[in-house]
Write an enzyme that holds these catalytic residues in place. Sequence first.
Site, PDB file in Angstrom:
ATOM      1  N   VAL A   1      12.037   3.653  -1.067  1.00  0.00           N
ATOM      2  CA  VAL A   1      12.888   2.896  -1.310  1.00  0.00           C
ATOM      3  C   VAL A   1      12.404   2.451  -2.681  1.00  0.00           C
ATOM      4  CG1 VAL A   1      13.329   0.198  -0.230  1.00  0.00           C
ATOM      5  CG2 VAL A   1      12.987   2.143   1.240  1.00  0.00           C
TER       6      VAL A   1
ATOM      7  N   ARG B   1       8.604  -5.667  10.127  1.00  0.00           N
ATOM      8  CA  ARG B   1       7.811  -4.336  10.801  1.00  0.00           C
ATOM      9  C   ARG B   1       8.878  -3.304  10.166  1.00  0.00           C
ATOM     10  NH1 ARG B   1       3.977  -5.723  13.838  1.00  0.00           N
ATOM     11  NH2 ARG B   1       4.892  -8.405  14.504  1.00  0.00           N
ATOM     12  N   ASP B   2       8.668  -2.084   9.867  1.00  0.00           N
ATOM     13  CA  ASP B   2       8.293  -1.531   9.564  1.00  0.00           C
ATOM     14  C   ASP B   2       9.968  -0.689  10.187  1.00  0.00           C
ATOM     15  OD1 ASP B   2       8.009   1.434   7.036  1.00  0.00           O
ATOM     16  OD2 ASP B   2       9.397   1.984   8.767  1.00  0.00           O
ATOM     17  N   ILE B   3      10.753  -0.100  10.114  1.00  0.00           N
ATOM     18  CA  ILE B   3      11.357   0.074  11.142  1.00  0.00           C
ATOM     19  C   ILE B   3      11.407   1.176  12.000  1.00  0.00           C
ATOM     20  CG2 ILE B   3      13.236   1.774   9.206  1.00  0.00           C
ATOM     21  CD1 ILE B   3      15.740  -0.495  10.640  1.00  0.00           C
TER      22      ILE B   3
ATOM     23  N   HIS C   1       2.538  -0.678   2.480  1.00  0.00           N
ATOM     24  CA  HIS C   1       1.839  -0.545   3.749  1.00  0.00           C
ATOM     25  C   HIS C   1       1.785  -0.862   4.740  1.00  0.00           C
ATOM     26  CE1 HIS C   1       5.976   2.878   4.220  1.00  0.00           C
ATOM     27  NE2 HIS C   1       5.396   3.219   2.940  1.00  0.00           N
TER      28      HIS C   1
ATOM     29  N   HIS D   1       6.355  -2.423  -2.332  1.00  0.00           N
ATOM     30  CA  HIS D   1       5.982  -2.679  -1.044  1.00  0.00           C
ATOM     31  C   HIS D   1       5.195  -2.006  -0.596  1.00  0.00           C
ATOM     32  CE1 HIS D   1       8.407   1.353  -0.586  1.00  0.00           C
ATOM     33  NE2 HIS D   1       8.334   0.805   0.369  1.00  0.00           N
TER      34      HIS D   1
HETATM   35  P1  AMP Z   1       8.127   4.471   1.479  1.00  0.00           P
HETATM   36  O1  AMP Z   1       8.132   5.399   1.702  1.00  0.00           O
HETATM   37  O2  AMP Z   1       7.336   4.459   0.805  1.00  0.00           O
HETATM   38  O3  AMP Z   1       9.540   4.316   0.153  1.00  0.00           O
HETATM   39  O4  AMP Z   1       9.010   3.512   2.177  1.00  0.00           O
HETATM   40  C1  AMP Z   1       9.809   3.629   2.938  1.00  0.00           C
HETATM   41  C2  AMP Z   1       9.913   2.755   4.357  1.00  0.00           C
HETATM   42  O5  AMP Z   1      10.868   1.345   4.783  1.00  0.00           O
HETATM   43  C3  AMP Z   1       9.905   3.542   5.677  1.00  0.00           C
HETATM   44  O6  AMP Z   1       8.848   3.758   6.316  1.00  0.00           O
HETATM   45  C4  AMP Z   1      11.214   3.234   5.881  1.00  0.00           C
HETATM   46  O7  AMP Z   1      10.577   3.201   7.146  1.00  0.00           O
HETATM   47  C5  AMP Z   1      11.636   2.039   6.160  1.00  0.00           C
HETATM   48  N1  AMP Z   1      12.454   1.190   5.969  1.00  0.00           N
HETATM   49  C6  AMP Z   1      14.082   2.253   5.952  1.00  0.00           C
HETATM   50  N2  AMP Z   1      14.743   1.158   6.288  1.00  0.00           N
HETATM   51  C7  AMP Z   1      13.912   0.270   6.942  1.00  0.00           C
HETATM   52  C8  AMP Z   1      15.404  -0.890   7.414  1.00  0.00           C
HETATM   53  N3  AMP Z   1      16.122  -1.231   7.513  1.00  0.00           N
HETATM   54  N4  AMP Z   1      13.602  -2.415   7.926  1.00  0.00           N
HETATM   55  C9  AMP Z   1      12.686  -1.808   7.850  1.00  0.00           C
HETATM   56  N5  AMP Z   1      12.209  -0.501   7.463  1.00  0.00           N
HETATM   57  C10 AMP Z   1      12.426   0.030   6.730  1.00  0.00           C
END
Ligand code: AMP
Length: 119
Positions: A101, A34-36, A107, A105
């Site tokens: 990140v 799950r996204d945080i 979403h 990945h």
């Molecule tokens: P992006 O902006 O496409 O690189 O997506 C990165 C996603 O990672 C964002 O939606 C963040 O909310 C999510 N994220 C960042 N840190 C964490 C974490 N520790 N656990 C889960 N999701 C995270």
Amino acid sequence: MADPRDPDCLFCKIVDGAVPATVVRETERTLAFRDIHPQAPTHVLVVPKAHYPNAATLAAADPEVAAALLTEAAEVAVDERIAESGYRLIFNTGQGAGQTVFHAHVHVLGGEPFTEGLV
Ligand code: AMP
Ligand code: ZN
């Protein structure tokens, strides 16, 4: 083949269990958690366990795992009961597209109607 892990990468740390996450699915080569900061009632990220900086480098290096991300995203949608109501898959690629990140990945977003779209 890319290095399986990048020691400075957040999602590599999640794959290794060094950073906690709410895992919803796992296969030999992928992890879904799950996204945080959820942007919809269901917001799950599906990642390859091996480190690739984005979807393009993953697809070029390992098309089988790139395809597995889509298969797993569809399974997440079934598990989360959003397969019928509809869901979005988003791959942000590059800083200009909002990628924060740099571990590939997708979403999986759903659970509410999306009435507006970028495309
Ligand atoms: P992006 O902006 O496409 O690189 O997506 C990165 C996603 O990672 C964002 O939606 C963040 O909310 C999510 N994220 C960042 N840190 C964490 C974490 N520790 N656990 C889960 N999701 C995270
Ligand atoms: Zn990584």
